[in-house]
Design an enzyme around this catalytic site. Sequence first.
Site, mmCIF file in Angstrom:
data_model
loop_
_atom_site.group_PDB
_atom_site.id
_atom_site.type_symbol
_atom_site.label_atom_id
_atom_site.label_comp_id
_atom_site.label_asym_id
_atom_site.label_seq_id
_atom_site.Cartn_x
_atom_site.Cartn_y
_atom_site.Cartn_z
ATOM 1 N N ASP A 73 -0.719 -7.697 -16.666
ATOM 2 C CA ASP A 73 -0.379 -7.958 -15.276
ATOM 3 C C ASP A 73 0.669 -6.647 -15.041
ATOM 4 O O ASP A 73 1.389 -6.105 -16.068
ATOM 5 C CB ASP A 73 0.249 -9.135 -15.044
ATOM 6 C CG ASP A 73 0.796 -9.120 -13.674
ATOM 7 O OD1 ASP A 73 0.168 -9.055 -12.708
ATOM 8 O OD2 ASP A 73 2.151 -9.563 -13.505
ATOM 9 N N ASP A 83 3.446 -6.165 -12.147
ATOM 10 C CA ASP A 83 4.583 -6.582 -11.351
ATOM 11 C C ASP A 83 5.259 -7.811 -12.087
ATOM 12 O O ASP A 83 4.716 -8.847 -12.291
ATOM 13 C CB ASP A 83 4.599 -7.100 -9.916
ATOM 14 C CG ASP A 83 5.783 -7.345 -9.176
ATOM 15 O OD1 ASP A 83 6.697 -6.885 -9.839
ATOM 16 O OD2 ASP A 83 5.693 -8.106 -8.108
ATOM 17 N N GLY A 105 2.976 -12.417 -7.628
ATOM 18 C CA GLY A 105 1.570 -12.211 -7.978
ATOM 19 C C GLY A 105 0.566 -12.605 -7.229
ATOM 20 O O GLY A 105 -0.354 -12.670 -7.397
ATOM 21 N N ARG A 109 -1.276 -9.527 -0.990
ATOM 22 C CA ARG A 109 -0.542 -8.933 0.087
ATOM 23 C C ARG A 109 -0.840 -10.196 1.439
ATOM 24 O O ARG A 109 0.056 -10.631 2.025
ATOM 25 C CB ARG A 109 -0.917 -7.816 0.639
ATOM 26 C CG ARG A 109 0.007 -7.110 1.537
ATOM 27 C CD ARG A 109 -0.125 -5.875 1.889
ATOM 28 N NE ARG A 109 -0.621 -5.134 0.898
ATOM 29 C CZ ARG A 109 -1.041 -3.974 0.991
ATOM 30 N NH1 ARG A 109 -1.539 -3.089 2.021
ATOM 31 N NH2 ARG A 109 -1.292 -3.042 -0.084
ATOM 32 N N SER A 144 -2.101 -5.660 -7.127
ATOM 33 C CA SER A 144 -1.657 -4.955 -5.994
ATOM 34 C C SER A 144 -2.502 -3.589 -5.785
ATOM 35 O O SER A 144 -3.219 -2.926 -6.844
ATOM 36 C CB SER A 144 -0.280 -4.250 -6.619
ATOM 37 O OG SER A 144 0.109 -3.145 -5.766
ATOM 38 N N ASN A 171 -1.285 -0.941 -4.701
ATOM 39 C CA ASN A 171 -0.624 0.331 -5.153
ATOM 40 C C ASN A 171 -0.341 0.452 -6.610
ATOM 41 O O ASN A 171 0.447 1.119 -7.069
ATOM 42 C CB ASN A 171 0.949 0.014 -4.428
ATOM 43 C CG ASN A 171 0.911 0.078 -3.132
ATOM 44 O OD1 ASN A 171 0.630 0.947 -2.440
ATOM 45 N ND2 ASN A 171 1.230 -1.093 -2.316
ATOM 46 N N ASP A 184 3.317 -12.987 -15.869
ATOM 47 C CA ASP A 184 4.515 -13.538 -15.361
ATOM 48 C C ASP A 184 4.356 -14.774 -14.328
ATOM 49 O O ASP A 184 5.157 -15.440 -14.044
ATOM 50 C CB ASP A 184 5.296 -12.701 -15.067
ATOM 51 C CG ASP A 184 5.103 -12.155 -13.627
ATOM 52 O OD1 ASP A 184 4.153 -11.544 -13.271
ATOM 53 O OD2 ASP A 184 5.973 -12.132 -12.739
HETATM 54 P P1 B16 Z 1 0.075 -4.884 -2.717
HETATM 55 P P2 B16 Z 1 0.732 -7.891 -9.818
HETATM 56 C C1 B16 Z 1 1.299 -8.412 -7.110
HETATM 57 O O1 B16 Z 1 1.298 -7.554 -8.473
HETATM 58 C C2 B16 Z 1 2.768 -8.509 -6.732
HETATM 59 O O2 B16 Z 1 3.253 -9.518 -7.697
HETATM 60 C C3 B16 Z 1 2.719 -9.428 -5.463
HETATM 61 O O3 B16 Z 1 4.045 -9.624 -5.072
HETATM 62 C C4 B16 Z 1 1.899 -8.651 -4.369
HETATM 63 O O4 B16 Z 1 2.108 -9.156 -3.178
HETATM 64 C C5 B16 Z 1 0.438 -8.188 -4.950
HETATM 65 O O5 B16 Z 1 0.653 -7.659 -6.148
HETATM 66 C C6 B16 Z 1 -0.272 -7.252 -3.900
HETATM 67 O O6 B16 Z 1 0.398 -6.010 -3.718
HETATM 68 O O7 B16 Z 1 0.596 -5.479 -1.477
HETATM 69 O O8 B16 Z 1 0.739 -3.626 -3.363
HETATM 70 O O9 B16 Z 1 -1.421 -4.680 -2.839
HETATM 71 O O10 B16 Z 1 1.866 -9.328 -10.361
HETATM 72 O O11 B16 Z 1 -0.172 -8.898 -9.606
HETATM 73 O O12 B16 Z 1 0.814 -6.860 -10.768
HETATM 74 MG MG MG Z 2 3.124 -10.533 -11.911
#
Ligand code: B16
Ligand code: MG
Length: 216
Positions: free
Chosen positions: A8, A10, A45, A48, A114, A116, A168
Amino acid sequence: EIRGFIFDLDGVLTDTAEYHYRAWQRLADEEGLPFNREANEALRGVSRRASLLLIIGNHRQYSEEQIQEMMERKNRYYVDSIENISASDLLPGALNLLDELRQAGIKIALGSASKNARTVIEKLGIADRMDAIADGYSVENPKPAPDLFLFAAKELGLEPAQCLVVEDAASGVEAALAGGMWAVGLGTESRVGAAHVVLPSLEGVHWEDIKAKLND
Ligand code: B16
Ligand code: MG
């Protein structure tokens, strides 16, 4: 035998959670929606769209168009805020474990919700260490569905039982187990206790230690 690791992003390799939080807080303030750090814990996790729907709750009614606009606005705030992240934003132990795994001949994938994720791993300087990337564009169903991690395993050319997921978030551990994979949870027992192995973080963690714990 474990032949692949799926990380993962974030909360595991870096802490973009703080930037996600600040972007959501700014949006919530602009909309007059109640939100704070504590409420943000539930967004760990979470995708969006699902995050925004959790923040809106039943406080207000929004049209689909307004929801789209708010998702875009939050993302602009987020993307602006990660503009300057670099290798120094890698969490302790992450780079060392990636190197050890590579030396041990274990395949490595990213499994992040994400959209991003690619930008972030490029800025962190670890994009070239990934054999596969599963991100917010890869599958329809978000975690806790196993789809994202199954996609990553497939890209690595491995069976789920040959893969270990490092997460996490409770929803991420749930997704790994639902996919028939091994799970290492980072954080508290109350959050990631369902994982096969629970560790506070990746700091000082070696592949040999994880292997030993899984065999216990
Ligand atoms: P985005 P992970 C997640 O990343 C984040 O923990 C979560 O806070 C976020 O809303 C989600 O990605 C979507 O991200 O808006 O950039 O597409 O923990 O799966 O790496
Ligand atoms: Mg995470």
